[in-house]
Scaffold this motif. Structure first.
Motif, PDB file in Angstrom:
ATOM      1  N   ARG A  90      35.832  49.690  32.401  1.00  0.00           N
ATOM      2  CA  ARG A  90      35.463  48.277  32.447  1.00  0.00           C
ATOM      3  C   ARG A  90      35.336  47.814  33.895  1.00  0.00           C
ATOM      4  O   ARG A  90      35.699  48.514  34.825  1.00  0.00           O
ATOM      5  CB  ARG A  90      36.496  47.430  31.696  1.00  0.00           C
ATOM      6  N   ARG A  91      34.782  46.602  34.084  1.00  0.00           N
ATOM      7  CA  ARG A  91      34.564  46.020  35.407  1.00  0.00           C
ATOM      8  C   ARG A  91      35.727  45.066  35.723  1.00  0.00           C
ATOM      9  O   ARG A  91      36.123  44.246  34.902  1.00  0.00           O
ATOM     10  CB  ARG A  91      33.251  45.251  35.438  1.00  0.00           C
ATOM     11  N   TYR A  92      36.248  45.187  36.940  1.00  0.00           N
ATOM     12  CA  TYR A  92      37.358  44.370  37.411  1.00  0.00           C
ATOM     13  C   TYR A  92      36.948  43.651  38.694  1.00  0.00           C
ATOM     14  O   TYR A  92      35.928  43.975  39.302  1.00  0.00           O
ATOM     15  CB  TYR A  92      38.591  45.244  37.683  1.00  0.00           C
ATOM     16  N   SER A  93      37.769  42.712  39.122  1.00  0.00           N
ATOM     17  CA  SER A  93      37.556  41.991  40.378  1.00  0.00           C
ATOM     18  C   SER A  93      38.841  42.024  41.188  1.00  0.00           C
ATOM     19  O   SER A  93      39.929  41.872  40.636  1.00  0.00           O
ATOM     20  CB  SER A  93      37.189  40.524  40.128  1.00  0.00           C
ATOM     21  N   GLU A 112      33.763  42.374  42.813  1.00  0.00           N
ATOM     22  CA  GLU A 112      33.802  43.143  41.570  1.00  0.00           C
ATOM     23  C   GLU A 112      33.626  44.631  41.842  1.00  0.00           C
ATOM     24  O   GLU A 112      32.973  45.025  42.810  1.00  0.00           O
ATOM     25  CB  GLU A 112      32.706  42.672  40.624  1.00  0.00           C
ATOM     26  N   GLU A 114      33.381  48.581  39.459  1.00  0.00           N
ATOM     27  CA  GLU A 114      33.345  49.309  38.191  1.00  0.00           C
ATOM     28  C   GLU A 114      34.380  50.420  38.219  1.00  0.00           C
ATOM     29  O   GLU A 114      34.704  50.951  39.280  1.00  0.00           O
ATOM     30  CB  GLU A 114      31.955  49.922  37.961  1.00  0.00           C
ATOM     31  N   ASP A 158      35.121  40.444  32.312  1.00  0.00           N
ATOM     32  CA  ASP A 158      33.819  41.098  32.215  1.00  0.00           C
ATOM     33  C   ASP A 158      33.002  40.689  30.996  1.00  0.00           C
ATOM     34  O   ASP A 158      31.986  41.299  30.688  1.00  0.00           O
ATOM     35  CB  ASP A 158      33.980  42.624  32.256  1.00  0.00           C
TER      36      ASP A 158
END
Length: 184
Positions: A90-93, A112, A114, A158
């Motif tokens: 998943r995509r995080y920041s 952000e 990946e 996300d």
């Protein structure tokens, strides 16, 4: 986000590898329940890494985050933040907080990245790529001033429902051949 560079100009500075005494960075949880959302999340320190996990629910917010308060840092000699993470695809920041304010409140700067499920990755996040946001809205202001770092954070937002899990092994400040400078 850029790939790790072997040609960095100088050694990185360790911010944390999570083996330090508890309290050097004080982490706290902020989930979307602060605005009526239904996401959950939290963290644990496991064998020298931080595990951030939970579940997001896009009905009413769709985010979970952890934030630190700790020693203030002058990272003006560095180009950005380097993370070593093992994610879930998943995509995080990643968040930085400085002395910048907006409407009388601290302004967060976000970048952000990946993840690849089950793989440890090195992630470089240049200071120039951090986006200023207030309550999720992008602002047209200067990038963060790394001379005044006051806090760090990790968020998932996300737009997907379901479980998440990311391990963070270390956080460093790294140098490129050209030092970071704020636009004039």
């Amino acid at each position: 986000m850029t790939a790790l560079s072997a040609a960095s100009a100088g050694p990185p500075k360790l911010i944390t590898d999570f083996s330090q005494e508890p309290g050097s960075l004080e982490w706290l949880v902020v989930n979307d329940d602060v605005m009526g959302g239904k996401s959950s999340g939290g963290f644990e320190l496991n064998d020298d890494y931080l595990m951030f996990s939970g579940s997001t629910n896009t009905l009413g917010g769709g985010f979970s985050s952890i934030r630190s308060r700790g020693p203030r840092m002058d990272l003006s000699e560095f180009s950005g933040i380097r993370l070593r993470v093992r994610g879930d695809g998943r995509r995080y920041s990643w968040q930085l907080r400085t002395n910048a304010m907006y409407r009388g409140r601290e302004l967060g700067f976000w970048s952000e990245f990946e993840t690849t499920a089950g793989q440890w990755l090195g992630i470089d996040l240049p200071f120039a790529d951090f986006v200023p946001k207030f309550r999720g809205n992008k602002l047209d202001v200067a990038p963060p001033n790394p001379a005044y770092i006051r806090g760090l954070g990790l968020m998932i937002s996300d737009g997907k429902d379901g479980p998440f899990a990311i391990a963070v092994d270390s956080v460093q400040a790294y140098r490129d051949s050209e030092p970071f400078s704020l636009p004039e």
